[in-house]
Design a protein around this motif. Structure first.
Motif, mmCIF file in Angstrom:
data_model
loop_
_atom_site.group_PDB
_atom_site.id
_atom_site.type_symbol
_atom_site.label_atom_id
_atom_site.label_comp_id
_atom_site.label_asym_id
_atom_site.label_seq_id
_atom_site.Cartn_x
_atom_site.Cartn_y
_atom_site.Cartn_z
ATOM 1 N N THR A 4 -11.772 47.017 -3.867
ATOM 2 C CA THR A 4 -12.778 47.953 -4.831
ATOM 3 C C THR A 4 -13.737 48.801 -4.520
ATOM 4 O OG1 THR A 4 -13.682 46.161 -6.440
ATOM 5 C CG2 THR A 4 -15.410 47.800 -7.200
ATOM 6 N N SER A 5 -13.689 50.308 -4.800
ATOM 7 C CA SER A 5 -14.277 51.355 -3.815
ATOM 8 C C SER A 5 -15.139 51.687 -4.375
ATOM 9 C CB SER A 5 -13.596 52.128 -3.374
ATOM 10 O OG SER A 5 -12.634 52.860 -5.109
ATOM 11 N N ILE A 6 -16.678 52.383 -3.861
ATOM 12 C CA ILE A 6 -17.422 52.904 -4.633
ATOM 13 C C ILE A 6 -18.164 54.121 -4.173
ATOM 14 C CG2 ILE A 6 -20.445 52.599 -5.364
ATOM 15 C CD1 ILE A 6 -18.993 49.443 -4.179
ATOM 16 N N ALA A 56 -20.127 50.466 -19.429
ATOM 17 C CA ALA A 56 -20.065 50.737 -18.172
ATOM 18 C C ALA A 56 -20.354 50.409 -17.148
ATOM 19 C CB ALA A 56 -20.443 52.862 -18.084
ATOM 20 N N ILE A 57 -22.118 50.017 -16.512
ATOM 21 C CA ILE A 57 -22.775 49.492 -15.827
ATOM 22 C C ILE A 57 -22.171 47.414 -15.661
ATOM 23 C CG2 ILE A 57 -24.946 48.227 -14.798
ATOM 24 C CD1 ILE A 57 -24.238 50.975 -15.057
ATOM 25 N N ALA A 58 -21.745 47.007 -16.724
ATOM 26 C CA ALA A 58 -21.491 45.311 -16.693
ATOM 27 C C ALA A 58 -19.918 46.103 -15.906
ATOM 28 C CB ALA A 58 -20.827 44.795 -17.968
ATOM 29 N N GLN A 59 -18.841 47.314 -16.480
ATOM 30 C CA GLN A 59 -16.979 46.693 -15.669
ATOM 31 C C GLN A 59 -17.889 47.034 -14.500
ATOM 32 O OE1 GLN A 59 -15.723 49.767 -17.329
ATOM 33 N NE2 GLN A 59 -13.489 49.449 -16.570
ATOM 34 N N ALA A 60 -18.367 48.309 -13.969
ATOM 35 C CA ALA A 60 -18.670 48.588 -12.128
ATOM 36 C C ALA A 60 -19.006 47.278 -11.617
ATOM 37 C CB ALA A 60 -19.278 49.711 -12.460
ATOM 38 N N VAL A 61 -20.602 46.460 -12.245
ATOM 39 C CA VAL A 61 -20.421 45.551 -11.402
ATOM 40 C C VAL A 61 -19.714 44.081 -11.386
ATOM 41 C CG1 VAL A 61 -22.405 43.151 -11.494
ATOM 42 C CG2 VAL A 61 -23.092 45.508 -11.602
ATOM 43 N N ASP A 62 -18.584 43.902 -12.210
ATOM 44 C CA ASP A 62 -17.665 43.008 -12.451
ATOM 45 C C ASP A 62 -16.199 43.341 -11.074
ATOM 46 O OD1 ASP A 62 -18.552 41.635 -14.263
ATOM 47 O OD2 ASP A 62 -17.848 42.515 -16.230
ATOM 48 N N ALA A 63 -16.180 44.426 -11.453
ATOM 49 C CA ALA A 63 -15.390 45.243 -9.904
ATOM 50 C C ALA A 63 -15.781 44.951 -8.699
ATOM 51 C CB ALA A 63 -14.944 46.775 -10.738
ATOM 52 N N VAL A 64 -17.173 44.816 -8.843
ATOM 53 C CA VAL A 64 -17.767 44.660 -7.408
ATOM 54 C C VAL A 64 -17.395 42.780 -6.994
ATOM 55 C CG1 VAL A 64 -19.000 44.753 -5.983
ATOM 56 C CG2 VAL A 64 -18.923 46.153 -6.707
ATOM 57 N N GLY A 65 -17.856 42.319 -8.123
ATOM 58 C CA GLY A 65 -17.644 40.605 -8.436
ATOM 59 C C GLY A 65 -15.503 40.099 -8.233
ATOM 60 N N ALA A 66 -15.504 41.502 -8.591
ATOM 61 C CA ALA A 66 -13.674 40.772 -8.890
ATOM 62 C C ALA A 66 -13.107 41.152 -7.086
ATOM 63 C CB ALA A 66 -12.669 41.392 -9.738
ATOM 64 N N ALA A 67 -13.844 41.744 -6.256
ATOM 65 C CA ALA A 67 -13.590 42.275 -5.249
ATOM 66 C C ALA A 67 -12.886 41.627 -4.290
ATOM 67 C CB ALA A 67 -13.467 44.196 -4.487
ATOM 68 N N SER A 68 -12.076 41.488 -3.175
ATOM 69 C CA SER A 68 -11.753 40.669 -1.781
ATOM 70 C C SER A 68 -12.438 41.846 -1.129
ATOM 71 C CB SER A 68 -10.178 40.361 -1.336
ATOM 72 O OG SER A 68 -9.544 41.237 -1.279
ATOM 73 N N LEU A 69 -11.972 43.294 -0.826
ATOM 74 C CA LEU A 69 -12.330 44.043 0.043
ATOM 75 C C LEU A 69 -13.296 44.963 -1.352
ATOM 76 C CD1 LEU A 69 -12.564 46.071 2.397
ATOM 77 C CD2 LEU A 69 -10.582 46.571 1.687
ATOM 78 N N VAL A 70 -14.656 45.278 -0.551
ATOM 79 C CA VAL A 70 -15.752 46.516 -1.210
ATOM 80 C C VAL A 70 -15.835 48.087 -0.175
ATOM 81 C CG1 VAL A 70 -17.325 46.930 -1.850
ATOM 82 C CG2 VAL A 70 -16.343 44.926 -2.536
ATOM 83 N N ILE A 71 -15.214 49.043 -0.069
ATOM 84 C CA ILE A 71 -14.883 50.500 0.382
ATOM 85 C C ILE A 71 -16.690 50.827 -0.498
ATOM 86 C CG2 ILE A 71 -14.024 52.243 0.924
ATOM 87 C CD1 ILE A 71 -11.656 50.846 0.530
ATOM 88 N N VAL A 72 -17.309 51.317 0.235
ATOM 89 C CA VAL A 72 -18.602 52.025 -0.235
ATOM 90 C C VAL A 72 -19.330 52.995 1.117
ATOM 91 C CG1 VAL A 72 -21.317 52.097 0.195
ATOM 92 C CG2 VAL A 72 -20.151 49.706 0.199
ATOM 93 N N GLY A 73 -19.140 54.336 0.212
ATOM 94 C CA GLY A 73 -18.632 55.592 0.195
ATOM 95 C C GLY A 73 -20.043 56.131 0.482
ATOM 96 N N THR A 74 -20.713 56.805 0.715
ATOM 97 C CA THR A 74 -22.368 57.494 0.684
ATOM 98 C C THR A 74 -22.480 58.417 2.011
ATOM 99 O OG1 THR A 74 -23.982 57.153 0.525
ATOM 100 C CG2 THR A 74 -22.846 56.146 1.971
ATOM 101 N N PRO A 75 -23.326 59.906 0.861
ATOM 102 C CA PRO A 75 -23.081 60.562 2.222
ATOM 103 C C PRO A 75 -24.788 60.377 2.756
ATOM 104 C CG PRO A 75 -24.243 61.185 -0.295
ATOM 105 C CD PRO A 75 -23.155 60.514 -0.438
#
Length: 185
Positions: A4-6, A56-75
């Motif tokens: 899951t990427s953010i 939409a918020i619940a789906q995004a939170v669930d996507a983070v919970g289901a991931a084994s790798l989380v990519i977090v990108g930010t300026p």
């Protein structure tokens, strides 16, 4: 590997969003499933109101919970990750990143913002339970030049640093893929 990427950029044409997507493409052969969360696309009222019952918020939170790798990108703005990313991270459960591998990515105008990964983003990821944080990758605007057809062109040094950060994921993924293939024979 479920990835899951953010994308924490509020901008539609964002270097950090592009870098996050690009990291996903480097892992295409490794991912069994991938999801991309564009925070600027989430409903603002629900996000700012911390309404985790919003679909939409619940789906995004669930996507983070289901991931084994989380990519977090930010300026990086004013030596910190984006406020949009902060608002979303505040919605996650306290141990949302426990047991996950996390890759922090950031972009900024100059190398003066480089340490924001270590002093701003990594501490909040650790507070969310992240213990396996890959080497962060920071890119300056000069390292991601706009391409006339859209997107960006990364400098070779940036590509090398991204590949080094992703390298720990590749041997385990190769072993898993090899094991799956041998089971099919």
């Amino acid at each position: 590997m479920h990835i899951t990427s953010i994308s924490g950029s509020p901008s539609e044409r964002s270097r950090s969003a592009w870098l996050t997507q690009f990291a996903l493409t480097r892992l295409e052969g490794v991912a069994t499933r991938s999801e991309h969360i564009t925070l600027r696309g989430l409903p603002a009222a629900a996000l700012l109101g911390a309404d985790t019952t919003d679909a939409a918020i619940a789906q995004a939170v669930d996507a983070v919970g289901a991931a084994s790798l989380v990519i977090v990108g930010t300026p990086i703005y004013k030596a910190a990750y984006s406020g949009l990313l902060k608002v979303f991270l505040d919605l996650l459960p306290p141990d949302a990143l426990r047991g996950k591998t996390v890759l922090p990515l950031a972009t900024g105008g100059s190398t003066a913002h480089l340490l924001a990964l270590d002093y701003a983003l990594k501490p909040v990821l650790s507070a969310l339970g992240a213990r396996h944080v890959l080497d962060g990758v920071f890119a300056t605007d000069a390292q991601l030049q706009r391409h006339e057809a859209g997107g960006y062109v990364p400098e070779p040094d940036l590509l090398a640093r991204l590949d080094r950060a992703l390298e720990p994921l590749l041997p385990a993924a190769r072993m898993r893929i090899d094991a799956e293939l041998s089971c099919r024979r």
